[in-house]
Design a protein around this motif. Sequence first.
Motif, PDB file in Angstrom:
ATOM      1  N   MET A  67       0.827  -1.194   0.000  1.00  0.00           N
ATOM      2  CA  MET A  67       0.000   0.000   0.000  1.00  0.00           C
ATOM      3  C   MET A  67       0.869   1.254   0.000  1.00  0.00           C
ATOM      4  SD  MET A  67      -2.540   1.385   3.013  1.00  0.00           S
ATOM      5  CE  MET A  67      -3.104  -0.281   3.378  1.00  0.00           C
ATOM      6  N   ALA A  68       1.867   1.277   0.869  1.00  0.00           N
ATOM      7  CA  ALA A  68       2.707   2.465   1.019  1.00  0.00           C
ATOM      8  C   ALA A  68       3.534   2.750  -0.234  1.00  0.00           C
ATOM      9  CB  ALA A  68       3.627   2.285   2.224  1.00  0.00           C
ATOM     10  N   LEU A  69       4.093   1.709  -0.838  1.00  0.00           N
ATOM     11  CA  LEU A  69       4.956   1.911  -1.992  1.00  0.00           C
ATOM     12  C   LEU A  69       4.180   2.346  -3.236  1.00  0.00           C
ATOM     13  CD1 LEU A  69       7.456  -1.084  -1.640  1.00  0.00           C
ATOM     14  CD2 LEU A  69       7.786   1.311  -0.987  1.00  0.00           C
ATOM     15  N   ALA A  85     -10.985   7.163 -13.294  1.00  0.00           N
ATOM     16  CA  ALA A  85     -10.295   6.136 -14.082  1.00  0.00           C
ATOM     17  C   ALA A  85      -9.402   5.261 -13.211  1.00  0.00           C
ATOM     18  CB  ALA A  85      -9.467   6.802 -15.185  1.00  0.00           C
ATOM     19  N   VAL A  86      -8.928   5.781 -12.099  1.00  0.00           N
ATOM     20  CA  VAL A  86      -8.074   5.019 -11.192  1.00  0.00           C
ATOM     21  C   VAL A  86      -8.902   4.293 -10.139  1.00  0.00           C
ATOM     22  CG1 VAL A  86      -6.237   5.210  -9.467  1.00  0.00           C
ATOM     23  CG2 VAL A  86      -6.123   6.556 -11.561  1.00  0.00           C
ATOM     24  N   LEU A  87      -9.935   4.967  -9.625  1.00  0.00           N
ATOM     25  CA  LEU A  87     -10.707   4.413  -8.520  1.00  0.00           C
ATOM     26  C   LEU A  87     -11.542   3.197  -8.909  1.00  0.00           C
ATOM     27  CD1 LEU A  87     -12.036   7.483  -6.504  1.00  0.00           C
ATOM     28  CD2 LEU A  87     -10.759   5.534  -5.613  1.00  0.00           C
ATOM     29  N   VAL A  88     -12.249   3.269 -10.018  1.00  0.00           N
ATOM     30  CA  VAL A  88     -13.186   2.190 -10.363  1.00  0.00           C
ATOM     31  C   VAL A  88     -12.482   0.835 -10.489  1.00  0.00           C
ATOM     32  CG1 VAL A  88     -14.800   1.337 -12.095  1.00  0.00           C
ATOM     33  CG2 VAL A  88     -14.878   3.741 -11.391  1.00  0.00           C
ATOM     34  N   PRO A  89     -11.443   0.712 -11.328  1.00  0.00           N
ATOM     35  CA  PRO A  89     -10.766  -0.594 -11.368  1.00  0.00           C
ATOM     36  C   PRO A  89     -10.062  -0.918 -10.057  1.00  0.00           C
ATOM     37  CG  PRO A  89      -9.559   1.024 -12.670  1.00  0.00           C
ATOM     38  CD  PRO A  89     -10.850   1.666 -12.293  1.00  0.00           C
ATOM     39  N   GLY A  90      -9.592   0.120  -9.352  1.00  0.00           N
ATOM     40  CA  GLY A  90      -8.878  -0.115  -8.108  1.00  0.00           C
ATOM     41  C   GLY A  90      -9.736  -0.748  -7.035  1.00  0.00           C
ATOM     42  N   VAL A  91     -10.948  -0.223  -6.832  1.00  0.00           N
ATOM     43  CA  VAL A  91     -11.800  -0.779  -5.777  1.00  0.00           C
ATOM     44  C   VAL A  91     -12.295  -2.177  -6.136  1.00  0.00           C
ATOM     45  CG1 VAL A  91     -12.488   1.495  -4.946  1.00  0.00           C
ATOM     46  CG2 VAL A  91     -13.879   0.356  -6.694  1.00  0.00           C
ATOM     47  N   LEU A  92     -12.476  -2.441  -7.435  1.00  0.00           N
ATOM     48  CA  LEU A  92     -12.881  -3.789  -7.850  1.00  0.00           C
ATOM     49  C   LEU A  92     -11.774  -4.800  -7.558  1.00  0.00           C
ATOM     50  CD1 LEU A  92     -14.642  -2.983 -11.257  1.00  0.00           C
ATOM     51  CD2 LEU A  92     -15.727  -3.607  -9.086  1.00  0.00           C
ATOM     52  N   VAL A 123      -1.809  -2.901  -2.720  1.00  0.00           N
ATOM     53  CA  VAL A 123      -1.607  -2.030  -3.882  1.00  0.00           C
ATOM     54  C   VAL A 123      -2.904  -1.343  -4.293  1.00  0.00           C
ATOM     55  CG1 VAL A 123      -1.161  -2.080  -6.372  1.00  0.00           C
ATOM     56  CG2 VAL A 123       0.422  -3.208  -4.793  1.00  0.00           C
ATOM     57  N   SER A 124      -4.022  -2.060  -4.203  1.00  0.00           N
ATOM     58  CA  SER A 124      -5.295  -1.535  -4.692  1.00  0.00           C
ATOM     59  C   SER A 124      -6.065  -0.725  -3.662  1.00  0.00           C
ATOM     60  CB  SER A 124      -6.176  -2.694  -5.174  1.00  0.00           C
ATOM     61  OG  SER A 124      -6.411  -3.613  -4.117  1.00  0.00           O
TER      62      SER A 124
END
Length: 429
Positions: A67-69, A85-92, A123-124
């Motif tokens: 997470m930190a890196l 664009a970053v959040l939607v795939p990230g939370v999935l 990471v996500s």
Amino acid sequence: MASAVKDTRPGYGQLLRTPGAWTFLLPGFLARQPFAMLTIGIVLLVEHTSGSYGTAGIVSAVTGVSMALFAPQTGKLADRFGQRAVLVPGVLVHAISVTALITLALAHAPLWALLLVAVPSGVSTPQVGPMVRARWAARLGGTPLMPTAAAFESVTDEFTFVIGPVLATALCTSIHPAAGLITEAALTLIGGLLFAAQRRSQPPVEAVKANGGARTSALSVSGVRVLIVGFLGIGMVFGGMQVSLTAFTQEIGQPGINGILYGVFACGNMLSGIVCGAIAWKVGPRRRLLVGYAALALATTPLWAATAVPVLGGVGLLVGLCIAPALITGYTLVESLVPASARTEAFTWLTGAVALGQAAASATAGRLTDAFGPSSGFLVPLGATALALVVLLMLRGRLVPHSASLVVDTASQGEPERGVGHRTPVAVD
């Protein structure tokens, strides 16, 4: 959004009346809770299924380090392509990864399998706090309300660390060991998607590109690197307290008290955060950081010697009271140390440093607890804060902006600095 600013002395009430603010504040609050729930949820679940605090600490540490890196990279990607664009795939990806981690832990999978899914889980993890700050900046940049927004976000971060761990602990100890992580994944998915849906408040990608011709990396600012060390120490207090309090209450046969003890520690943190935003400071943030951090290091000293629940609760409260002043003051210094074009990245580095410190402390305290008992785990917050304090004292000169134009000492103008929530530019010392 100059129309939202009519008073020369803005406060929290006026800030929250900013048109459209609640459309991203509420989902943002839901989506940022998992940041404080993830590592403690992993510790509680993996310790239950493996019987080892060391194993639980390693899995938690890998998640936190991942997470930190990656946190600063998330900030850069959001600036370049937009938050949605970053959040939607990230939370999935996060929901799927955490679900896999829960399934493997309950199936008593080997450590390597847990670590394999711990990486994408970390990471996500969405970096919602910095994204909310970026939305405030897009809406209020250049107005007197912007410093108030920065203060509000710092207090919200503190509140997150009050609610998240206590909620995760209560769910894991009273319902099921996996309940904390299940809730974390659900909040990430629901809150993240709701936050991403608020397109009107999202900073325009075009504006970021237009202003980002020759960007300065936040890490190129020496003061940011010094603050990262300080925030690593603070993160190790969180991680050390989580693991050690869990082990202590397990040893005395009262695991349910863990939530109460951590709640006392977290409430101290929250209360001091609110007070810090209300005080009319006459001392600059650099000096406040050094004094606050020294108090934090001193407060962690008796933790390892506390053997009774009331004593441990009292010491934990004192430690919590000392955390918020150091955290909020560190975020305050970013405003004078870092150019506007790199502040979002700087905030993600500091947030990531807390997560990294928390992860390192979870692993270290877990191994110490397995080898020497719960009290030894409390040595981690003491050692970490003491070392970080030495670094802050030795490199305190780097916490002064290179350009005097970035800072105006309000005290010299006959007006005291009104806490983190009522600043014009801040005094540096």
